[in-house]
Design an enzyme around this catalytic site. Structure first.
Site, PDB file in Angstrom:
ATOM      1  CG  ASP A 105      -0.178   0.072   2.538  1.00 34.62           C
ATOM      2  OD1 ASP A 105       0.883  -0.601   2.653  1.00 34.62           O
ATOM      3  OD2 ASP A 105      -0.621   0.782   3.453  1.00 34.62           O
ATOM      4  CD  GLU A 172       4.405   0.959   6.861  1.00 33.18           C
ATOM      5  OE1 GLU A 172       5.176   1.259   7.790  1.00 33.18           O
ATOM      6  OE2 GLU A 172       4.065   1.780   5.972  1.00 33.18           O
TER       7      GLU A 172
END
Lengths: 479, 479
Positions: A105, A172
């Site tokens: 991400d 994250e």
């Protein structure tokens, strides 16, 4: 694997460079912004992309582990967390097993923020030989780097020198929600037999010298809530008649730290590990300068006049920052309000050997004692909001030694051994749950602008980074 | 006018009560919210309503004075300020001339805020005999009150005992933009020959005893801006390395006032007029209690245990309130930011004999001196944002004496002589520009909730308020 094999590997990596740029281009094109719920399908699409790549590269046991519903605060109460992608390459009991962690991400990005190019189109500036795009350095570049290493081996018909276990998460940038539990659960299952963990999700300290990172500070975030009147009041009518919560709060906040950054709460400095002459020497050779610090802050606000003191205060001493006040007036202009309830926010960056529970007690006792000395008519509630512990590794263990050899081999210089001032909480989770060491082996440079506009990855860092990751596996396989 | 005339006037006011309720109902129905640009046509409509009423009642020289374009910040750069409505009743040189000021704009209101009834439908609670609605007490009730007084005279075929000059503005809730200039300009023109000014735009101190208000505190609003790094920074990376602006700001803010409300800046207390035994005695009879204060604040945060000290600190001593910080984190939860530039906001309520220029110098010097003592790497800019001076009148002059007689006549008790802690800047403007005295003669009660939900005006305050305004004109005409 011989020196000859490594030379072949490096040559193959150079040869495959167009393919590797294409892979990163495809990855950057997927808008996997975890912080934007409307883009959650793109995050899932990115996990599908990884599965496809891993499958093509011959990985086994590929799974997209669901993490369930995202906890509040959310817009859509049914929104699912993106899956963690797990995969293996090799399961030879005679080989060492390395778990590689990365995240797929990215931070939000929009051309309107001031990007020079479309953030989701990887753009190669051929004059500077730099790749621009969201996720180029954080963390799609390093994740693609691992895949590139496997592809180069495949093309050469070479077996990987270690067993690889991949753990790629998609949350994250939004607090790694769900990952701690998954690691705890898989420690004795999917992650069984892992010998070491390698995380490539940080950066060189500067722009010239590669580093290995062996320490992170922890963080304890506190709130001091002071409650007074039942509702906000007009300072004309009530000023002078009542005890104002802001007055109490500001007094307490002013007792925490001085303008030279010295923490004024008694008992914290006593817990800090003393600086040994050996450790002090480590700072001598590190490539850093006060000029670089000033350039990074866009100011001349350094508290120290030499790089050693500056770095020690980033890495091995605690610091206390006052972040702000919730509940008070925070707008432009004038508002003559007496805020009824105000919450001061501050955090302490922790280092060895600060004991978390003792720290919390010292800090909260301090706030309560200062409040008591004020003889206020208001009430206080000082509390810890969240915490994460510091992490320090032995920088000379097998994993670090292998990474040092790999770095020297690729870049021609000994890496600097650095810590970071911030925290990467997952580091500690891996270490605690898997009972293994963790190595932080960065690919990008300190000026990559990971969370900013015009995020970039220098081409040399991408390609030499792939070589370094590959060489690391080889050196580690031999210890 | 004789006692008999006053009795007739009061009887007529009682008789016209249904008409007066209707007038206030019509006024409240117009959503003249000056702070909402989209409702500006309603504010203008309200000025038209006044013109219509004034015309019907026989006023002369009725004008809607334009005030030009509203200065920024505005959404619509061409938006016009609402006009000031001027009108006269009578111009007999043998009579005294009274300027009556009121405002026809209101605070925002929406049923969603928690009102029990539609805020723009005047609702008569017949059990409690209370009128609910936005503007009922602030300030449409008092403005209609003046019109009601004139109507009662007309119905009786009685001449007004004084010449009346009306000055009704539509921007009071939004800083009275443009009004200062208009008063200055009309002082020697429309307002020429005015003997005194009567403002009915405040409230009784409590809920039982009428008051006359002879003093207001001033306000000086300051900002302390501390500038450090070029942009907000991450406290993990930079905490401990750089001087943080918040640390400096909080130190300075903590040096201004203590938790008992004592101002710590040297030199301010020396300027405050000493309390004379005569003044001290004035507080003895005032209808107020610490219980009422606690009820108003919804807490037990009073700094004083007796009404006299509490009121003195509202009215005749300065106070210093810390309002908040611009530029720091102010949200819910945790953000590990080092704010790059922070602006602390505080204000001082001023009283006789604080000299405005000297106060500013003392305050700004104090901030700069504390900052200097911090040896900070950052920079400071402490400055005055805006100010308005205090106002105190002689509570025994002709106008006040007339209002006292009127109050005694209508309510059967001597009024309390009060001050207010807040400021009504226009009071001072009238006094300075017209060189006349100003009387603050309130209609509503201390619990009317002028800027809150469920704003109300007790029926007895509306009707007796009309009688008091009328009687005031009669008593004043005779001195």
């Amino acid at each position: 694997m011989s020196q000859l094999d490594l030379d072949k590997l490096f040559a193959k990596i150079e040869e495959l460079k167009p393919k590797f740029i294409e892979r990163l281009t495809d990855a950057v094109a997927i808008k996997s912004v975890s912080g934007d719920e409307s883009l959650r399908p793109e995050v899932v699409k990115m996990s599908d992309f990884l599965v496809k790549e891993l499958t093509t590269l011959g990985f086994k046991d590929i799974v997209q582990k669901p993490l369930g519903t995202q906890p509040p605060p959310v817009v859509n109460p049914d929104i699912q967390l993106p899956p963690v992608v797990l995969a293996r390459s090799g399961s030879d009991p005679s080989k060492k097993t390395v778990l590689i962690y990365g995240h797929y991400d990215v931070q939000p990005a929009s051309i309107e923020d001031g990007w020079n190019t479309d953030p989701f189109v990887l753009t190669h500036d051929k004059v500077k030989d730099i790749l621009y795009g969201r996720g180029s350095t954080d963390d799609k570049g390093p994740v693609m780097g691992w895949l590139n290493v496997v592809e180069a081996h495949n093309e050469l018909g070479l077996e990987l020198p270690v067993n690889l276990v991949c753990c790629f998460e998609g949350m994250e940038e939004s607090g790694s929600l769900g990952l701690d539990d998954l690691i705890a659960k898989e420690a004795s299952d999917y992650f069984k037999g892992v010998d070491t963990v390698c995380i490539s999700d940080n950066y060189w300290l500067g722009t010239k010298k590669p580093v290995l990172t062996y320490g992170l500070r922890g963080v304890h975030y506190y709130e001091i809530a002071i409650k007074g009147p039942g509702a906000d009041l007009h300072s004309g009518v009530f000023g002078g008649m009542i005890g104002e919560p802001m007055t109490d709060l500001i007094k307490i906040m002013s007792s925490l730290v001085d303008s030279q950054g010295k923490i004024l709460i008694k008992g914290i400095a006593d817990m800090v590990a003393p600086l040994t002459p050996e450790e002090d020497k480590l700072y001598d050779t590190i490539d850093f300068s006060i000029d670089e610090l000033n350039a990074a802050t866009g100011s001349k606000t350094s508290l120290h006049d030499n790089k050693k003191d500056a770095l020690k205060h980033r890495w091995r001493y605690p610091s206390l920052s006052l972040h702000g006040v919730e509940g008070a007036f925070s707008g432009v202009g004038a508002k003559t309000v007496i805020p009824a309830k105000v919450i001061g926010k501050f955090s302490i960056r922790t280092v060895p050997n600060i004991e978390p529970a003792k720290l919390d007690k010292i800090v909260i006792d301090h706030c309560n004692e200062v409040f008591k000395s004020l003889n206020s008519v208001n009430s206080i509630d000082a509390h810890l909001l969240h915490d994460g512990n510091y992490w320090v590794s032995d920088p000379y263990n097998d994993s670090f030694a292998s990474a040092a050899k790999a770095t020297k081999h690729v870049w021609g210089v000994e890496p600097d051994y650095t810590r970071e001032g911030g925290s990467i909480p997952i580091t500690l989770t891996f270490e605690n749950e898997l009972k293994t060491g963790v190595l932080l082996l960065p690919m990008g440079r300190g000026d990559d602008g990971a969370h900013s506009i015009n995020e970039k990855l220098d081409m040399s860092n991408y390609i030499n980074g792939c070589k370094t990751l590959g060489a690391y596996l080889h050196y580690y396989s031999k210890v």
